[in-house]
Design a protein around this motif. Structure first.
Motif, mmCIF file in Angstrom:
data_model
loop_
_atom_site.group_PDB
_atom_site.id
_atom_site.type_symbol
_atom_site.label_atom_id
_atom_site.label_comp_id
_atom_site.label_asym_id
_atom_site.label_seq_id
_atom_site.Cartn_x
_atom_site.Cartn_y
_atom_site.Cartn_z
ATOM 1 N N GLY A 66 0.804 -1.208 0.000
ATOM 2 C CA GLY A 66 0.000 0.000 0.000
ATOM 3 C C GLY A 66 0.844 1.267 0.000
ATOM 4 N N GLY A 67 2.046 1.201 0.590
ATOM 5 C CA GLY A 67 2.894 2.381 0.709
ATOM 6 C C GLY A 67 3.352 2.897 -0.636
ATOM 7 N N ALA A 68 3.900 1.991 -1.446
ATOM 8 C CA ALA A 68 4.409 2.397 -2.754
ATOM 9 C C ALA A 68 3.281 3.001 -3.591
ATOM 10 C CB ALA A 68 5.016 1.194 -3.467
ATOM 11 N N ARG A 69 2.140 2.380 -3.509
ATOM 12 C CA ARG A 69 1.021 2.845 -4.323
ATOM 13 C C ARG A 69 0.557 4.233 -3.893
ATOM 14 N NH1 ARG A 69 -3.869 -0.945 -6.291
ATOM 15 N NH2 ARG A 69 -5.197 0.716 -7.105
ATOM 16 N N LEU A 70 0.491 4.431 -2.575
ATOM 17 C CA LEU A 70 0.087 5.733 -2.052
ATOM 18 C C LEU A 70 1.072 6.816 -2.511
ATOM 19 C CD1 LEU A 70 -2.346 6.292 -0.325
ATOM 20 C CD2 LEU A 70 -0.946 6.011 1.712
ATOM 21 N N ALA A 71 2.356 6.471 -2.448
ATOM 22 C CA ALA A 71 3.392 7.427 -2.821
ATOM 23 C C ALA A 71 3.291 7.820 -4.286
ATOM 24 C CB ALA A 71 4.769 6.837 -2.522
ATOM 25 N N MET A 72 3.030 6.836 -5.137
ATOM 26 C CA MET A 72 3.098 7.097 -6.575
ATOM 27 C C MET A 72 1.749 7.365 -7.236
ATOM 28 S SD MET A 72 6.113 4.535 -7.716
ATOM 29 C CE MET A 72 6.631 3.630 -6.280
ATOM 30 N N ALA A 73 0.675 6.848 -6.653
ATOM 31 C CA ALA A 73 -0.646 7.035 -7.287
ATOM 32 C C ALA A 73 -1.678 7.650 -6.354
ATOM 33 C CB ALA A 73 -1.158 5.695 -7.816
ATOM 34 N N GLY A 74 -1.418 7.655 -5.047
ATOM 35 C CA GLY A 74 -2.394 8.200 -4.109
ATOM 36 C C GLY A 74 -3.561 7.247 -3.891
ATOM 37 N N ASN A 75 -4.581 7.730 -3.245
ATOM 38 C CA ASN A 75 -5.817 6.968 -3.059
ATOM 39 C C ASN A 75 -6.967 7.947 -3.287
ATOM 40 O OD1 ASN A 75 -8.034 5.542 -2.288
ATOM 41 N ND2 ASN A 75 -7.499 5.421 -0.112
ATOM 42 N N TRP A 76 -7.325 8.101 -4.552
ATOM 43 C CA TRP A 76 -8.294 9.129 -4.914
ATOM 44 C C TRP A 76 -9.695 8.831 -4.408
ATOM 45 C CZ3 TRP A 76 -7.574 13.997 -6.143
ATOM 46 C CH2 TRP A 76 -6.334 14.392 -6.664
ATOM 47 N N ASP A 77 -9.948 7.550 -4.076
ATOM 48 C CA ASP A 77 -11.268 7.252 -3.504
ATOM 49 C C ASP A 77 -11.460 8.027 -2.209
ATOM 50 O OD1 ASP A 77 -11.882 5.607 -5.563
ATOM 51 O OD2 ASP A 77 -11.356 3.737 -4.513
ATOM 52 N N ALA A 78 -10.334 8.273 -1.518
ATOM 53 C CA ALA A 78 -10.397 9.062 -0.282
ATOM 54 C C ALA A 78 -9.949 10.500 -0.534
ATOM 55 C CB ALA A 78 -9.539 8.415 0.796
ATOM 56 N N GLY A 79 -9.710 10.851 -1.804
ATOM 57 C CA GLY A 79 -9.288 12.212 -2.133
ATOM 58 C C GLY A 79 -7.820 12.498 -1.869
ATOM 59 N N ILE A 80 -6.996 11.439 -1.775
ATOM 60 C CA ILE A 80 -5.568 11.631 -1.483
ATOM 61 C C ILE A 80 -4.761 11.571 -2.780
ATOM 62 C CG2 ILE A 80 -3.573 10.719 -0.232
ATOM 63 C CD1 ILE A 80 -5.590 9.365 1.687
ATOM 64 N N PRO A 81 -4.104 12.683 -3.160
ATOM 65 C CA PRO A 81 -3.256 12.627 -4.355
ATOM 66 C C PRO A 81 -1.993 11.823 -4.062
ATOM 67 C CG PRO A 81 -3.640 14.913 -3.630
ATOM 68 C CD PRO A 81 -4.066 14.003 -2.527
ATOM 69 N N ALA A 82 -1.264 11.461 -5.113
ATOM 70 C CA ALA A 82 0.029 10.810 -4.922
ATOM 71 C C ALA A 82 0.922 11.718 -4.089
ATOM 72 C CB ALA A 82 0.673 10.540 -6.271
ATOM 73 N N CYS A 83 1.627 11.149 -3.096
ATOM 74 C CA CYS A 83 2.547 11.973 -2.295
ATOM 75 C C CYS A 83 3.573 12.645 -3.218
ATOM 76 C CB CYS A 83 3.280 11.131 -1.264
ATOM 77 S SG CYS A 83 2.210 10.082 -0.270
ATOM 78 N N PHE A 84 4.039 11.861 -4.206
ATOM 79 C CA PHE A 84 5.103 12.373 -5.061
ATOM 80 C C PHE A 84 4.597 13.424 -6.053
ATOM 81 C CE2 PHE A 84 7.914 8.297 -4.551
ATOM 82 C CZ PHE A 84 7.995 8.555 -3.195
ATOM 83 N N ALA A 85 3.283 13.602 -6.164
ATOM 84 C CA ALA A 85 2.749 14.672 -7.020
ATOM 85 C C ALA A 85 3.178 16.024 -6.474
ATOM 86 C CB ALA A 85 1.232 14.601 -7.108
ATOM 87 N N CYS A 86 3.306 16.140 -5.154
ATOM 88 C CA CYS A 86 3.761 17.394 -4.550
ATOM 89 C C CYS A 86 5.213 17.309 -4.106
ATOM 90 C CB CYS A 86 2.904 17.755 -3.339
ATOM 91 S SG CYS A 86 1.297 18.461 -3.774
ATOM 92 N N HIS A 87 5.627 16.133 -3.613
ATOM 93 C CA HIS A 87 6.974 16.018 -3.050
ATOM 94 C C HIS A 87 8.006 15.644 -4.103
ATOM 95 C CE1 HIS A 87 5.921 16.759 1.142
ATOM 96 N NE2 HIS A 87 4.802 16.122 0.903
ATOM 97 N N GLY A 88 7.592 15.668 -5.375
ATOM 98 C CA GLY A 88 8.533 15.514 -6.472
ATOM 99 C C GLY A 88 8.767 14.067 -6.855
ATOM 100 N N PRO A 89 9.327 13.884 -8.065
ATOM 101 C CA PRO A 89 9.606 12.532 -8.538
ATOM 102 C C PRO A 89 10.506 11.822 -7.529
ATOM 103 C CG PRO A 89 10.151 14.179 -10.222
ATOM 104 C CD PRO A 89 9.784 14.927 -8.998
ATOM 105 N N ASP A 90 10.174 10.599 -7.196
ATOM 106 C CA ASP A 90 10.925 9.814 -6.210
ATOM 107 C C ASP A 90 10.951 10.476 -4.836
ATOM 108 O OD1 ASP A 90 11.297 8.207 -8.356
ATOM 109 O OD2 ASP A 90 13.449 8.541 -8.554
ATOM 110 N N GLY A 91 10.060 11.390 -4.588
ATOM 111 C CA GLY A 91 9.946 11.977 -3.250
ATOM 112 C C GLY A 91 11.146 12.794 -2.824
#
Lengths: 234, 323
Positions: free
Chosen positions: A142-167
């Motif tokens: 679940g971690g990798a997926r959250l980082a790279m794709a987020g969980n839009w069902d809960a309105g969470i964007p990918a972490c890396f969308a803001c924290h940059g490629p590869d975080g």
């Protein structure tokens, strides 16, 4: 109409004096910026990091000799983090906008100049690299997926969308996340939920943290300590 | 009663003569039978009729969608509103990415997904700006109210005012390449279009056909109370958008790649793109921006900032260029 007489032309001597003062200033300013270029700030920062200064504990004691942090204690990595971000955190600890019993007194004891020197120093150290520590065998899926794709069902964007490629961060506002101790990341996300950390610009990070479940916080915090980037889009 | 009935029956049997009570009996029986058949039928069809739109009511988040009056057609700019039962809005969730099958079909779906998320790499030849499809169709083209592919696929062929003809889905994809991506149209049957078709087709797996799915397109906002205003929009922009898209709207790059895409200027969508319509942009922005905080701007703020965004220069509409 004729209330003030026109200013008198300056005497030759006065003119010379002014020119002299101007040159003195110019030399001073040039010298100071040269000193800046020579990283005098950074060196001063390095000294405080290593030895502390006048009642300030050495940062190294908690943040590690190379600013790598201490995973076991949950002390964050500072090395390679953006300069503007680090400086803002020190200012926020000092003003109490970000709460932490260990960092608040330290930040309050630092002068503005020392804060700048220290953030300059830590920003110049090498950041986290994937090779530095091989990724743990079993990554929480679940971690990798959250980082790279987020969980839009809960309105969470990918972490890396803001924290940059590869975080790795997007200076000046978005810090690097990778290589941060599991316990540290978890504590920050919980702090946003609890309202004890509220210093993010436009509430951008709070709006994300508030939507995360405990399971998601655990998974992403574990993942970000030693992330592997296998399985991303490409 | 039964006493009366049996005596009456005995009487009938004996005399075999007509009795006026027959009329009463026949009328009552007809009414009972009709009641059994007709009343439940009416109830069932009403329940079915109610269920569709109410299932389509926003769960919690999208306060921006006007409460669904029966059968509220969402009017898509550029699409004539469908009439009749086809405009009833239905909930649908696309399959999980882990459910992409193997084999040749799965390969095409995966390529389509890569093209969609990273158009710069996978369909470079057809792109004339710095955008990727996913920039305007969030969550890999899956997010509701962000013109998701699963909601689009089954709505084609459809007539579009834009080119005044019935468009296939392939032609609709081509439109986004030409305007939104300021690029060239991949030829029909090219591997890029086949892959994008496959990706969309897969994402619409199990979707009901012939009905408008809830979350299609971008939400249509109500007419703004005050006419959209560039000066107010600039303030909204500086307070909410500049941190990511830059004070100059040129986005933010990290090692040569855009993390936050440009909103105007040479690397953005061109003058023919749907996003240049203020109402379309306002709907997208209100539902999806600032990233992670969709639905927090007021509708007036969304109108104003959309107007501000579209008051800047961008690549010209290719239809206006004489070849």
């Amino acid at each position: 109409m004729t209330s003030t007489p026109p200013p008198r032309p300056p005497l030759p001597l006065q003119r010379h004096a002014r020119a002299g003062r101007l040159t003195a200033w110019a030399v001073l300013v040039a010298g100071a910026s040269l000193a800046n270029l020579a990283h005098a700030d950074r060196a001063a920062g390095a000294t405080i990091a290593r030895q502390g200064a006048g009642g300030i504990t050495a940062c190294m004691a908690c943040h590690g000799a190379q600013g790598e942090g201490q995973a076991a204690a949950g002390f964050p990595r500072l090395a390679g983090q953006g300069q503007a971000y680090l400086l803002k955190q020190l200012q926020d600890f000092a003003s109490g906008q970000r709460k932490n019993p260990q960092m608040e007194p330290i930040a309050r004891a630092l002068s503005a100049q020392q804060m700048r020197d220290l953030s300059e120093h830590y920003a110049s150290l090498p950041g986290w690299k994937a090779e530095a520590k091989p990724a743990a065998a079993a990554q929480p899926a679940g971690g990798a997926r959250l980082a790279m794709a987020g969980n839009w069902d809960a309105g969470i964007p990918a972490c890396f969308a803001c924290h940059g490629p590869d975080g790795a961060g997007v200076p000046p506002h978005f810090p690097a996340l990778t290589g941060q101790p599991n316990a540290y990341t978890r504590a920050q996300l919980k702090a946003w939920q609890a309202g004890t950390r509220g210093n993010d610009p436009q509430g951008l990070m709070k709006s994300v943290a508030d939507k995360m479940s405990d399971a998601e916080i655990n998974a992403i915090s574990e993942y970000l300590e030693t992330p592997s980037f296998y399985g991303r889009r490409e | 009663m039964s006493n009366w009935f049996s005596t009456w029956l005995e009487n009938q049997k004996r005399t075999r003569s007509f009795h006026p009570s027959w009329i009463l009996l026949v009328v009552a029986a007809t009414l009972v039978v009709a009641g059994i058949v007709w009343i439940p039928a009416a109830l069932v069809s009403k329940a079915e009729y109610d269920r569709l739109p109410s299932a389509a009511l926003p769960a919690s988040d999208k306060a921006s969608i006007p409460s669904d009056e029966i059968p509220a057609a969402v009017e898509q700019p550029g699409f004539p509103a469908r009439t009749g039962p086809k405009t009833i809005r239905v909930d649908f969730s696309p399959p999980d990415v882990d459910a992409i099958p193997g084999g040749k079909f799965g390969e095409a779906v995966r390529l389509g997904r890569n093209i969609f998320n990273d158009t710069q790499t996978y369909a470079r030849a057809y792109v004339g700006n710095a955008l990727n499809c996913v920039n305007c169709h969030l969550d890999e083209g899956r997010k509701a109210d962000s013109a998701p592919l699963w909601a689009a696929f089954a709505m084609f062929p459809a007539y579009r005012d834009k080119n005044q003809k019935v468009n296939s889905y392939e032609e609709r994809l081509a439109g986004c390449f030409r305007y939104s991506m300021n690029g060239k149209v991949p030829p029909p049957g090219s591997k890029e279009l086949v892959a994008l078709m496959s990706y969309s087709y897969w994402m619409a797996t199990g979707a009901p056909v012939g009905v408008e799915l809830k979350g299609r397109g971008y939400p249509k906002l109500a007419e703004p109370r005050q006419p959209p205003d560039v000066a107010r929009g600039k303030k909204v922009y500086e307070a909410n958008c500049a941190i990511c898209h830059g004070a100059d709207g040129q986005g933010t790059q990290v090692s040569g790649r855009y993390v936050f895409p440009p909103l105007w200027g040479k690397d953005s969508f061109n003058g023919g793109a749907g996003m240049t319509r203020v109402e379309t942009a306002a709907g997208f922005i209100q539902a999806n921006m600032p990233l992670g905080k969709g639905g927090t701007l007021s509708e007036q703020e969304a109108w104003d900032v959309a107007k501000y965004m579209n008051s800047h220069p961008r690549p010209v509409d290719p239809r206006l260029v004489k070849s």
